[in-house]
Design a protein around this motif. Structure first.
Motif, PDB file in Angstrom:
ATOM      1  N   ARG A 189      11.362 -97.311  21.549  1.00  0.00           N
ATOM      2  CA  ARG A 189      10.238 -98.283  21.454  1.00  0.00           C
ATOM      3  C   ARG A 189      10.563 -99.120  20.410  1.00  0.00           C
ATOM      4  NH1 ARG A 189       9.673 -98.810  26.414  1.00  0.00           N
ATOM      5  NH2 ARG A 189       8.253 -97.536  27.679  1.00  0.00           N
ATOM      6  N   SER A 190      11.031 -98.587  19.175  1.00  0.00           N
ATOM      7  CA  SER A 190      11.309 -99.338  17.896  1.00  0.00           C
ATOM      8  C   SER A 190      12.547 -98.727  17.300  1.00  0.00           C
ATOM      9  CB  SER A 190      10.066 -99.279  16.972  1.00  0.00           C
ATOM     10  OG  SER A 190      10.035 -97.918  16.577  1.00  0.00           O
ATOM     11  N   VAL A 191      13.180 -99.811  16.580  1.00  0.00           N
ATOM     12  CA  VAL A 191      14.363 -99.195  15.801  1.00  0.00           C
ATOM     13  C   VAL A 191      14.503 -99.781  14.400  1.00  0.00           C
ATOM     14  CG1 VAL A 191      15.682-101.208  16.736  1.00  0.00           C
ATOM     15  CG2 VAL A 191      16.869 -99.482  15.779  1.00  0.00           C
ATOM     16  N   TYR A 192      14.824 -98.739  13.446  1.00  0.00           N
ATOM     17  CA  TYR A 192      15.120 -99.311  11.988  1.00  0.00           C
ATOM     18  C   TYR A 192      16.462 -98.894  11.773  1.00  0.00           C
ATOM     19  CZ  TYR A 192      15.404 -99.327   7.047  1.00  0.00           C
ATOM     20  OH  TYR A 192      16.083 -99.332   5.819  1.00  0.00           O
ATOM     21  N   ALA A 193      17.349 -99.723  11.065  1.00  0.00           N
ATOM     22  CA  ALA A 193      18.661 -98.883  11.090  1.00  0.00           C
ATOM     23  C   ALA A 193      18.946 -99.657   9.542  1.00  0.00           C
ATOM     24  CB  ALA A 193      19.579-100.062  12.089  1.00  0.00           C
ATOM     25  N   HIS A 194      19.783 -98.609   9.036  1.00  0.00           N
ATOM     26  CA  HIS A 194      20.233 -99.127   7.666  1.00  0.00           C
ATOM     27  C   HIS A 194      22.100 -98.934   8.009  1.00  0.00           C
ATOM     28  CE1 HIS A 194      20.926 -99.287   3.444  1.00  0.00           C
ATOM     29  NE2 HIS A 194      21.901 -98.378   3.565  1.00  0.00           N
ATOM     30  N   THR A 195      22.798 -99.938   7.454  1.00  0.00           N
ATOM     31  CA  THR A 195      24.210 -99.738   7.651  1.00  0.00           C
ATOM     32  C   THR A 195      24.838 -99.706   6.342  1.00  0.00           C
ATOM     33  OG1 THR A 195      24.357-102.049   7.896  1.00  0.00           O
ATOM     34  CG2 THR A 195      24.366-101.010   9.936  1.00  0.00           C
ATOM     35  N   ALA A 196      26.253 -99.318   6.530  1.00  0.00           N
ATOM     36  CA  ALA A 196      27.049 -99.441   5.446  1.00  0.00           C
ATOM     37  C   ALA A 196      28.306 -99.756   5.753  1.00  0.00           C
ATOM     38  CB  ALA A 196      27.125 -98.133   4.550  1.00  0.00           C
TER      39      ALA A 196
ATOM     40  N   TYR B 127      22.778 -95.701   9.903  1.00  0.00           N
ATOM     41  CA  TYR B 127      21.718 -94.576  10.016  1.00  0.00           C
ATOM     42  C   TYR B 127      20.555 -95.184  10.609  1.00  0.00           C
ATOM     43  CZ  TYR B 127      25.256 -93.465   6.464  1.00  0.00           C
ATOM     44  OH  TYR B 127      26.491 -93.104   5.852  1.00  0.00           O
ATOM     45  N   GLY B 128      20.184 -94.603  11.705  1.00  0.00           N
ATOM     46  CA  GLY B 128      19.228 -95.208  12.585  1.00  0.00           C
ATOM     47  C   GLY B 128      17.913 -94.366  12.831  1.00  0.00           C
ATOM     48  N   VAL B 129      16.724 -95.115  12.639  1.00  0.00           N
ATOM     49  CA  VAL B 129      15.632 -94.155  13.199  1.00  0.00           C
ATOM     50  C   VAL B 129      14.737 -94.892  14.301  1.00  0.00           C
ATOM     51  CG1 VAL B 129      13.145 -93.395  12.361  1.00  0.00           C
ATOM     52  CG2 VAL B 129      15.282 -93.572  10.469  1.00  0.00           C
ATOM     53  N   PHE B 130      14.444 -94.031  15.239  1.00  0.00           N
ATOM     54  CA  PHE B 130      14.040 -94.725  16.553  1.00  0.00           C
ATOM     55  C   PHE B 130      12.681 -93.764  16.917  1.00  0.00           C
ATOM     56  CE2 PHE B 130      18.867 -94.166  16.369  1.00  0.00           C
ATOM     57  CZ  PHE B 130      19.186 -95.471  16.982  1.00  0.00           C
ATOM     58  N   GLU B 131      11.984 -94.906  17.328  1.00  0.00           N
ATOM     59  CA  GLU B 131      10.618 -94.366  18.014  1.00  0.00           C
ATOM     60  C   GLU B 131      10.498 -94.455  19.094  1.00  0.00           C
ATOM     61  OE1 GLU B 131       6.032 -95.442  16.686  1.00  0.00           O
ATOM     62  OE2 GLU B 131       7.471 -96.697  16.076  1.00  0.00           O
TER      63      GLU B 131
ATOM     64  N   GLN C 186      20.789-104.728  23.656  1.00  0.00           N
ATOM     65  CA  GLN C 186      19.570-105.171  22.957  1.00  0.00           C
ATOM     66  C   GLN C 186      19.228-104.147  21.842  1.00  0.00           C
ATOM     67  OE1 GLN C 186      15.810-103.491  25.002  1.00  0.00           O
ATOM     68  NE2 GLN C 186      14.817-105.483  24.230  1.00  0.00           N
ATOM     69  N   LEU C 187      19.543-102.805  22.044  1.00  0.00           N
ATOM     70  CA  LEU C 187      19.239-102.043  20.943  1.00  0.00           C
ATOM     71  C   LEU C 187      20.355-102.154  19.683  1.00  0.00           C
ATOM     72  CD1 LEU C 187      17.308 -99.684  19.803  1.00  0.00           C
ATOM     73  CD2 LEU C 187      19.166 -98.071  20.658  1.00  0.00           C
ATOM     74  N   ALA C 188      21.553-102.487  20.010  1.00  0.00           N
ATOM     75  CA  ALA C 188      22.442-102.752  18.934  1.00  0.00           C
ATOM     76  C   ALA C 188      22.129-104.262  18.452  1.00  0.00           C
ATOM     77  CB  ALA C 188      23.850-102.999  19.744  1.00  0.00           C
TER      78      ALA C 188
ATOM     79  N   ARG D 120      14.110-104.621   8.220  1.00  0.00           N
ATOM     80  CA  ARG D 120      12.681-104.194   9.060  1.00  0.00           C
ATOM     81  C   ARG D 120      12.779-103.586   9.870  1.00  0.00           C
ATOM     82  NH1 ARG D 120      11.749-110.341  10.506  1.00  0.00           N
ATOM     83  NH2 ARG D 120      10.227-109.276  11.945  1.00  0.00           N
ATOM     84  N   ARG D 121      11.458-102.997  10.517  1.00  0.00           N
ATOM     85  CA  ARG D 121      11.721-102.126  11.668  1.00  0.00           C
ATOM     86  C   ARG D 121      11.374-103.292  12.908  1.00  0.00           C
ATOM     87  NH1 ARG D 121       7.310 -97.537  13.162  1.00  0.00           N
ATOM     88  NH2 ARG D 121       5.965 -99.222  13.080  1.00  0.00           N
ATOM     89  N   PHE D 122      12.123-103.191  14.055  1.00  0.00           N
ATOM     90  CA  PHE D 122      11.628-103.691  15.168  1.00  0.00           C
ATOM     91  C   PHE D 122      11.210-103.210  16.469  1.00  0.00           C
ATOM     92  CE2 PHE D 122      14.482-106.798  12.738  1.00  0.00           C
ATOM     93  CZ  PHE D 122      13.725-107.817  12.869  1.00  0.00           C
TER      94      PHE D 122
END
Ligand code: NAD
Length: 383
Positions: free
Chosen positions: A217-224, A247-251, A361-363, A374-376
């Motif tokens: 339902r939602s995604v927040y990602a940090h990349t390096a 580094y992803g956080v998904f709800e 879409q998730l990518a 931001r979280r989407f």
């Protein structure tokens, strides 16, 4: 038993995935087992028609495996009288145009992921395929891995109670290419060539989470980009312009939190190259590519935090293995067989281009999240 020959245009077979997993381990393996028996009594015999850019490489490959049909012209391959299916394992950037052509030629479509470079393009492909009335599918191989099939068995059997969280660890060290050659193609590390961890792995995480745990339902990602310079196949240094770690956080629906680290700059201290730990009120499990271990609440230890003492128990030894209980075939081959049956007999098949578009879409949202911090939300996709 009557035999039906089905021509499959295989584009990108000189590549890593196209050759090993799709040609050798799937299509040629089906031929080695004598074909694919259909429920209507027919025996399906896949006939690959190899397509690529290099005449020399294709000829060598065809000779090596005793294959008759190969060409550097996609049009010629699509016009071959045996052709019913178009399969794409090219670099991601070349995919959309080739699939459009194949749909226009009325062929069934089966493709590697990501199905396109943007969600609009991925949805458009799904739409075009639907309107043309052709069968379509996207590779979702992880769902057919023994470890994840065992995890699914636990989910379906209600083992976890209420699922609380998922933590995934994926990755390994990909050599920089200077003192040891890289084990992945250099385009994977260039954003302008369709590379990058998010574009590569978030499509997988989407279908794994959606299908095994709950819809994302939602995604927040940090990349390096941990390694900024690499050395390519020709020994030339290049700038790595794409993310090599995400580094992803998904709800997930139902308030489940999933957190997945994906990195090509990590050294493996795990049993397998990917592992997912699922924690639930009744029990937990850790699933990898092949194995899945579990711990029921009744077997859960009660550690007490005391850094002054050495660990008093061996936590890793307190887990049990989920037994095989069945024979597992190569995951790519299993999905190919399901797609071939679907294309010939109309049997149900759920992993279509719309499902593939969800991965894109998730990518896309993951990349936006990383860029904007931001979280989407991940809205429902429709065609
Ligand atoms: N399902 C999975 O687990 C999985 C794993 C890795 C890669 N993939 C996907 O498979 C596809 C191929 O990846 P790969 O690792 O096999 O790549 P690769 O570089 O080894 O192979 C790419 C293939 O595309 C062809 N190609 C066509 N146009 C090209 C161009 N303009 N430049 C370079 N090559 C071109 C190459 O000749 C080659 O046959 C990618 O879309 C990737 O996302 C899927």
């Amino acid at each position: 038993m009557s035999r039906k020959v089905i021509g499959i245009v295989m584009n990108g077979v000189t590549g890593r995935m196209g050759y090993r997993q799709h040609l050798v381990r799937s299509i040629l393996a089906i031929r080695e087992q004598g074909g694919l028996a259909l429920e209507n009594g027919q025996l399906l015999w896949p006939e690959p028609i190899l397509v690529g850019r290099s005449e020399h490489k294709l000829k060598e490959l065809a000779d090596r495996h005793g294959l008759e049909h190969w060409t550097t012209s996609l049009d010629e391959a699509l016009a071959h009288p045996l052709t019913e299916i178009y399969f794409d394992a090219q670099v991601t950037q070349a995919r959309e145009q080739a699939i459009r052509k194949a749909i226009a030629a009325g062929k069934h479509i089966y493709t590697e992921k990501p199905t396109a470079e943007s969600v609009e393009a991925a949805l458009e492909l799904a739409r075009l395929a639907r309107d043309a009335g052709v069968c379509n599918g996207a590779v979702q191989d992880k769902l057919f891995l023994p470890g994840l099939l065992k995890l699914k068995r636990l989910v379906d059997g209600g083992f976890f109670g209420r699922i609380l969280s998922v933590r995934g660890e994926f990755g390994y060290w990909v050599f920089e290419g200077d003192w040891q050659s890289a084990q992945r193609p250099s385009w994977n590390y260039r954003a302008e060539d369709g590379g990058g961890m998010i574009l590569d792995m978030f499509p997988h995480w989407r279908y794994v989470l959606d299908n095994l745990i709950a819809p994302v339902r939602s995604v927040y990602a940090h990349t390096a980009t941990h390694i900024p310079t690499r050395v390519d196949e020709q020994g030339k240094p290049y700038q790595a312009t794409a993310d090599d770690a995400a580094y992803g956080v998904f709800e997930l629906e139902g308030g489940i939190t999933a957190q997945i680290n994906s990195s090509w700059a990590v050294r493996v201290d795990r049993d397998e190259l990917v592992e997912f730990q699922v924690d639930g009120t009744e029990g937990s499990a850790v699933a990898g590519l092949r194995n899945c271990r579990f711990q029921h609440r009744a077997g859960t230890p009660k550690p007490v935090w005391n850094p002054d003492l050495p660990a008093t128990e061996s936590f890793r030894s307190q887990w049990q293995q989920v037994p095989d209980n069945e024979e597992f075939d190569n995951g790519f081959k299993v999905q190919w067989e399901l797609f071939l049956k679907h294309a010939v007999t109309g049997s149900p098949y759920q992993w279509d281009l719309l499902e593939g578009a969800k991965g894109v879409q998730l990518a896309e949202l993951g990349l936006r999240s990383a860029a904007e911090g931001r979280r989407f939300d991940v809205p429902e996709l429709e065609i």
